[in-house]
Design an enzyme around this catalytic site. Sequence first.
Site, PDB file in Angstrom:
ATOM      1  N   SER A  55       0.839  -1.199   0.000  1.00 14.88           N
ATOM      2  CA  SER A  55       0.000   0.000   0.000  1.00 14.88           C
ATOM      3  C   SER A  55       0.876   1.251   0.000  1.00 14.88           C
ATOM      4  O   SER A  55       2.086   1.179   0.202  1.00 14.88           O
ATOM      5  CB  SER A  55      -0.876   0.010   1.246  1.00 14.88           C
ATOM      6  OG  SER A  55      -0.076   0.277   2.383  1.00 14.88           O
ATOM      7  N   LYS A  56       0.226   2.361  -0.214  1.00 14.98           N
ATOM      8  CA  LYS A  56       0.929   3.636  -0.196  1.00 14.98           C
ATOM      9  C   LYS A  56       1.575   3.856   1.174  1.00 14.98           C
ATOM     10  O   LYS A  56       2.666   4.407   1.281  1.00 14.98           O
ATOM     11  CB  LYS A  56      -0.065   4.754  -0.513  1.00 14.98           C
ATOM     12  CG  LYS A  56       0.493   6.138  -0.257  1.00 14.98           C
ATOM     13  CD  LYS A  56      -0.334   7.200  -0.916  1.00 14.98           C
ATOM     14  CE  LYS A  56      -0.260   8.521  -0.182  1.00 14.98           C
ATOM     15  NZ  LYS A  56       1.072   8.890   0.296  1.00 14.98           N
TER      16      LYS A  56
END
Length: 506
Positions: free
Chosen positions: A261-262
């Site tokens: 994920s970011k």
Amino acid sequence: MHHKTRVRFAPSPTGPLHIGGVRTALYNYLFAKQQGGDFILRIEDTDSTRFVPGAEEYIRETFDWLNLPFDESPAKGGDYGPYKQSQRKEIYKKYVHNLLDEDAAYIAFDTPEELEAKRAEIPNFQYDASTRDKMRNSLTLTEEEMQALIKEGIQYVVRIKIDPDREIIVDDMIRGRVVVNSSVLDDKVIYKSADELPTYHLANVVDDHLMEITHVIRGEEWLPSAPLHVWLYRSLGWEKHMPQFAHLPLLLKPEGNGKLSKRDGDRLGFPVFPLQWTDPKTDEVSSGYRESGYLPEAVINFLAFLGWNPGTEQEIFSLNELVQAFSFDRCSKSGAKFDVEKAKWYNHQYILRMSDHDLAELFMPVLQEKGISVSVEQAEKVVSLVKERVHFISELWDQSCFFFVAPTTYDEKTVQKRWKQETPEQMKQLSALMAGMDDFSAENQEKTVMDWIQQNQLHTGNVMNAFRLAIVGAGKGPHMFDITGVIGKEETLRRLERAISILQLH
Ligand code: GLU
């Protein structure tokens, strides 16, 4: 009949493209080019609530940067356009009507509140063959009731009608055969009257068919949708022309537990987007591979290995070599762990493989920013000496600033260790020796200085370390005579002199 291979990358413009999406596009590209086929960009923007301005432009810029050109796209056009789903409204309507006429779909008026109430009433409620006759739809209402509602302007949706207890087979080039019983599927909404647009599932299938897509290569997160898509193909009478599926393994966190994920990128300091992105709403900036100094060729090579391997020891592949070597047989079923150290290693490898001239061209703007004016030839010499020490172009300056700027201070620890009592005198002699050299090439300097050290029975390490401190200001850098060869005799003598006068009282 043999059809030309046609694959598509079909992103939704809902924000910056994730690096996993770039990998999906790359595998599409590799397969298409290997087969001599076409690589198509289709923008899936039927969900207007999730549309983010700039996202489409971002996609285009990403593939320009990576140099992975599309054969057909919204910008380039092609024989199967338009390539943006929001411009294909009328096309989808026709197929919605066909499905309704064939009794393969039906109209439903249930409001969100009514659906909510049903969910509360029936445990594990699913809108399907077991419940649709208890709902407000064209199967339970009379024709007059329906027409009255439509006339009144009441919004409705169209749902696909999934027959229960049928076998649905998804043949996947990576996962093999997946068999699903249709009873587990719900009657998904395929069209909404409110915006006159189909949902993702219908638009995706209709377009893949009309655009003559032969292989659907996409992320694993779409695998659960595949049985519904197969059902849609069947309902639309296109079962014989179904594309082949390949669902690519997930990109996992570096630790391997869950999807990348970011937040992982922020936490561990690496980009999860190809280009820098500024959120149009919050102005929040997310870093990109391009801006972080990655070379596009390195990113491609690195991404190719996240989910595929050639089965040999070879790790460096040009795009062309990847096109030749790629195969779904060698794609893994399990997720691919993201490894930022590997990404850096690839960048380093590609920096080493670049010509000194090209590297110097990339370094020139950095030098200009620092107020240094040198020729490209000069910069070439410098990068050739320090490139082995950098992973990014941006690190070249730290590794080479002493070529361009004389030290004004001297690293304290190195001074303590390397500048001894006898050093000033030795440096004076060295300075005189170098002043007398006509040939100031690295080779001649080295030979002359080494002879002098030997004749005077000096300690090579002591002399050379002090010499380095005087020239560089610290105990780092490439081979000494390579440095002095580049900065030249005058500058070498100036630096020696200055070090002697500043450090001799030490
Ligand atoms: N629009 C979908 C996405 O954003 C496409 C999935 C597919 O390739 O079918 O990923």
